[in-house]
Write an enzyme that holds these catalytic residues in place. Structure first.
Site, mmCIF file in Angstrom:
data_model
loop_
_atom_site.group_PDB
_atom_site.id
_atom_site.type_symbol
_atom_site.label_atom_id
_atom_site.label_comp_id
_atom_site.label_asym_id
_atom_site.label_seq_id
_atom_site.Cartn_x
_atom_site.Cartn_y
_atom_site.Cartn_z
ATOM 1 N N SER A 282 0.869 -1.185 0.000
ATOM 2 C CA SER A 282 0.000 0.000 0.000
ATOM 3 C C SER A 282 0.898 1.226 0.000
ATOM 4 O O SER A 282 2.089 1.134 0.344
ATOM 5 C CB SER A 282 -0.841 -0.010 1.281
ATOM 6 O OG SER A 282 -1.488 1.240 1.465
ATOM 7 N N TYR B 57 -2.319 -1.346 10.358
ATOM 8 C CA TYR B 57 -2.242 -1.424 8.896
ATOM 9 C C TYR B 57 -0.895 -0.894 8.394
ATOM 10 O O TYR B 57 -0.225 -1.525 7.575
ATOM 11 C CB TYR B 57 -3.403 -0.623 8.302
ATOM 12 C CG TYR B 57 -3.614 -0.791 6.818
ATOM 13 C CD1 TYR B 57 -4.394 -1.823 6.327
ATOM 14 C CD2 TYR B 57 -3.053 0.098 5.911
ATOM 15 C CE1 TYR B 57 -4.607 -1.975 4.953
ATOM 16 C CE2 TYR B 57 -3.262 -0.045 4.547
ATOM 17 C CZ TYR B 57 -4.050 -1.080 4.071
ATOM 18 O OH TYR B 57 -4.259 -1.218 2.717
#
Ligand code: NAD
Length: 266
Positions: A148, A161
């Site tokens: 990401s 995350y």
């Protein structure tokens, strides 16, 4: 229906979390390039079977499905053993399954931390561990880890995350080094905003919190993070994955590839 020989004909791709979003987009692109698929992810069993059979028919390929829970190391290992027996092993591993939870560190629930680290990070380790011996034996393999923009930079409220995605990039580099002369590459894709159920949940929460429409929340999300005011698509990420599987990409390894509308250029 047979579609003739394509670039990835004869290769088997396992895409984790491919019942939805980015994983499904990548699975479709790999199928379009001729790869057989092993789908994975949660969802309604009848809908998953319709998806499986539909992909097999549309692309003229073999498509299997494993319901393995990516938070369980034993199920990941069992999925690889099953794939060896039913599909002849895994040539392309796309570690894509992922979840999100947002809260400040002091309020972040321990069980959400554990779940995100398990699915978004540890599953990448367990998946690679399970398929690397087979790839080495064949002298060919492609590992694509879906990280990401949050693998490269942080945002508040996303402790687990961001930690997991930064970890994925480190793990990708280790695999690239270890496999450098085994015919196996390991790379990471770092998307910015992609409109999938994972992001739709965040948009709805933001819209509700701010008393604005979901469309206005989407505009705000993009404006806050990306110079480019548009979402990347699962299809475009799929094409990038196909390129990473190509012969042209055989010396490209250990790299985080951003497709993020300029997010980390700032
Ligand atoms: P999504 O929610 O649409 O899909 C997630 C997939 O993972 C689903 O198929 C789901 O069933 C599966 N999954 C979840 N938990 C699982 C488990 N325990 N075991 C097996 N499968 C499980 O999400 P998405 O947006 O397509 O995200 C896919 C990946 O892309 C994730 O790793 C995410 O972090 C990453 N990513 C997404 C965006 C974005 O903007 N959507 C941006 C950057 C990175």
């Amino acid at each position: 229906m047979s579609q003739g020989k394509k670039a990835l004909s004869g290769k088997v791709a396992l895409v984790t979390g491919s019942t939805s979003g980015i994983g499904l987009g990548i699975a479709r692109s790999l199928a379009g390039a001729g790869a057989d698929l092993l789908l994975n992810g949660f969802g309604d069993p009848a809908a998953i079977e319709t998806l499986r059979a539909g992909l097999a028919d549309e692309f003229g390929i073999r498509v299997g499905y494993s319901g393995a829970d990516m938070s369980k190391a034993s199920q990941i290992a069992a999925m690889a053993v099953e794939a060896e027996a039913s599909m002849g092993g895994i040539d392309i591993l796309v570690n894509n399954a992922g979840i999100q939870f947002v809260a400040p560190i002091e309020d972040f629930p321990d069980d959400r931390w554990d779940a995100i680290i398990a699915i978004n990070l540890s599953a990448v380790f367990h998946g690679m561990k399970a398929v690397i011996p087979g790839m080495k034996k064949k002298g060919w393999g492609r590992i694509i880890n879906i990280a990401s923009a949050h693998g490269l930079v942080a945002s508040g409220q996303k402790a687990a995350y961001v930690a997991a995605k930064h970890g994925v990039l480190g793990l990708t580099k280790v695999a690239a080094i270890e496999l450098a002369n085994a015919g196996v590459t390991a790379n990471a894709i770092c998307p910015g905003w992609v409109l999938t159920p994972l992001v739709e949940k965040q948009l709805e929460a933001r819209a509700q919190h701010d008393g604005i429409s979901v469309e206005a929340a989407a505009k705000a999300f993009l404006a806050e993070k990306q110079p480019m005011a548009q979402f990347s698509t699962p299809e475009a990420l799929g094409e990038l994955a196909v390129f990473l599987c190509s012969d042209a990409a055989k010396t490209m390894t250990g790299v985080p590839l951003s497709m993020d509308g300029g997010w980390v250029a700032q």
